[in-house]
Design an enzyme around this catalytic site. Structure first.
Site, PDB file in Angstrom:
ATOM      1  CD  GLU A  95      71.803 116.416  48.613  1.00 57.72           C
ATOM      2  OE1 GLU A  95      72.481 117.307  49.149  1.00 57.72           O
ATOM      3  OE2 GLU A  95      71.958 116.589  46.828  1.00 57.72           O
ATOM      4  CD  GLU A 152      67.981 115.114  40.954  1.00 57.98           C
ATOM      5  OE1 GLU A 152      68.807 114.953  41.333  1.00 57.98           O
ATOM      6  OE2 GLU A 152      67.790 114.083  39.766  1.00 57.98           O
ATOM      7  CD  GLU A 203      72.958 109.602  41.569  1.00 56.00           C
ATOM      8  OE1 GLU A 203      73.617 110.840  41.988  1.00 56.00           O
ATOM      9  OE2 GLU A 203      71.896 109.691  41.331  1.00 56.00           O
ATOM     10  CG  HIS A 204      71.631 113.644  45.323  1.00 50.98           C
ATOM     11  ND1 HIS A 204      71.247 114.605  45.464  1.00 50.98           N
ATOM     12  CD2 HIS A 204      70.964 113.361  44.403  1.00 50.98           C
ATOM     13  CE1 HIS A 204      70.367 115.377  43.869  1.00 50.98           C
ATOM     14  NE2 HIS A 204      70.164 113.848  43.240  1.00 50.98           N
ATOM     15  CG  HIS A 239      67.799 110.575  42.823  1.00 52.37           C
ATOM     16  ND1 HIS A 239      66.788 110.471  42.588  1.00 52.37           N
ATOM     17  CD2 HIS A 239      68.786 110.683  42.298  1.00 52.37           C
ATOM     18  CE1 HIS A 239      67.326 112.043  42.178  1.00 52.37           C
ATOM     19  NE2 HIS A 239      68.273 112.148  41.984  1.00 52.37           N
TER      20      HIS A 239
HETATM   21 ZN   LIG Z   1      69.569 113.710  41.586  1.00 55.72          ZN
END
Ligand SMILES: [Zn+2]
Length: 311
Positions: free
Chosen positions: A136, A143, A67-68, A64
């Site tokens: 990030e 999140e 992906e960011h 994940h």
């Molecule tokens: Zn995310």
């Protein structure tokens, strides 16, 4: 030329004027091209057959997190966040998600900006700078903080937690500051090195599937796609094969009561079924879902609701 090419026989409604073609590039990337002369928006979607099930032990959330990071910058377009900015400045939107066995990136954009938008997709030489990595991780952490306030996310994680420990379903897939920053650091691991290692290991062209939807004719789209995507590395990586079941008898037939954050009552009944990907055209579980979800007289819903009223 592409390695394999065929006009796909796709059953579409008579009114569908779009044309379709499936091609496989030299690097084994499989692409579905869609030509729609009437569209005023173009779009693309890239699915990579890797997700949070492939997170290394002790680095939960790495897929994940990657992906960011891919959204940030590439060697060709090093300015941070310029991909997302370009898309929104040209009438489009973009997003991505990491599932257990897939990660998907997609966007739509105005017709005249499509070629550049495709060029900006970041699958060739992404830049994963050290300072962007730290920032990030915090974005992934916030999140997760947001998810902690959502009953749906809490229930999903609880269900994973109650499954077989040795199965990847059991893991925490989102990641947070603890799993991506603190714990790897305590073991002497550099999260950015692990990120690059994960990218190199799993982002192989043979595990990617691209769909491109454009106003141009199929030949033009095909040569554009070939030019922009043939340099994605192919390592002939195998898909993750998972053995075993996430729920054995000890994980089934259990009742869990939870206190939600939002007021309200919910009954959730879950049970594992065999994968139905091979029967996607028939969608057998849709029939079952329709029958079980039916709300008319004599249905499960009706009986439960009647019982609820009388108590
Ligand atoms: Zn995310």
């Amino acid at each position: 030329m592409a390695v394999g090419e065929e006009e796909v026989e796709i059953v579409t409604a008579r009114t569908d004027k779009r044309q379709y073609r499936r091609v496989v590039l030299k690097n084994s990337l499989e692409v579905l091209l869609i030509s729609d002369p009437d569209t005023d928006k173009c779009a693309a979607s890239m699915a990579v057959s890797v997700g949070s099930f492939s997170d290394p032990e002790g680095l939960e959330g790495l897929a994940h997190f990657l992906e960011h990071m891919l959204f940030y910058a590439s060697e060709k377009y090093p300015l941070e966040d310029s991909y997302s900015k370009f898309i929104t400045e040209h009438g489009g939107s973009t997003n991505a998600f990491t599932a257990s066995e897939h990660t998907n990136y997609y966007f739509d954009v105005n017709v005249d900006s499509f070629e550049e938008a495709l060029d900006r997709l970041f699958f060739i030489k992404p830049l994963m700078s050290a300072d962007a990595t730290m920032r990030e991780i915090k974005a992934v952490d916030s999140e997760n903080q947001k998810n902690l306030l959502s009953d749906a996310w809490r229930m999903n994680q609880l269900q994973k937690h109650l499954s077989e420990k040795s199965h990847p379903y059991h893991k925490f897939g989102t990641g947070n500051w603890d799993t991506l920053g603190v714990r790897p650091g305590a073991r002497g691991l550099d999260t950015r090195d692990e990120l690059i290692k994960f990218y190199k290991e799993h982002y192989s062209a043979n595990l990617m599937h691209l769909v491109v939807y454009s106003k141009e004719n199929l030949d033009k789209i095909e040569s554009m796609v070939e030019e922009k995507f043939c340099d994605i590395r192919n390592t002939d990586k195998d898909c993750l094969h998972i053995t075993g079941q996430p729920c054995t008898s000890e994980h089934l037939q259990i009742l869990v009561k939870t206190v939600p954050i939002k007021q309200g009552h919910k009954l959730r009944v879950t049970w594992p079924i065999t994968p139905e990907i091979r029967h996607y055209k028939e969608g057998p579980s849709r029939y079952l879902g329709h029958l079980i979800g039916h709300e008319g007289e004599g249905s499960l819903f009706y009986v439960l609701k009647t019982l609820g009223r009388s108590s």
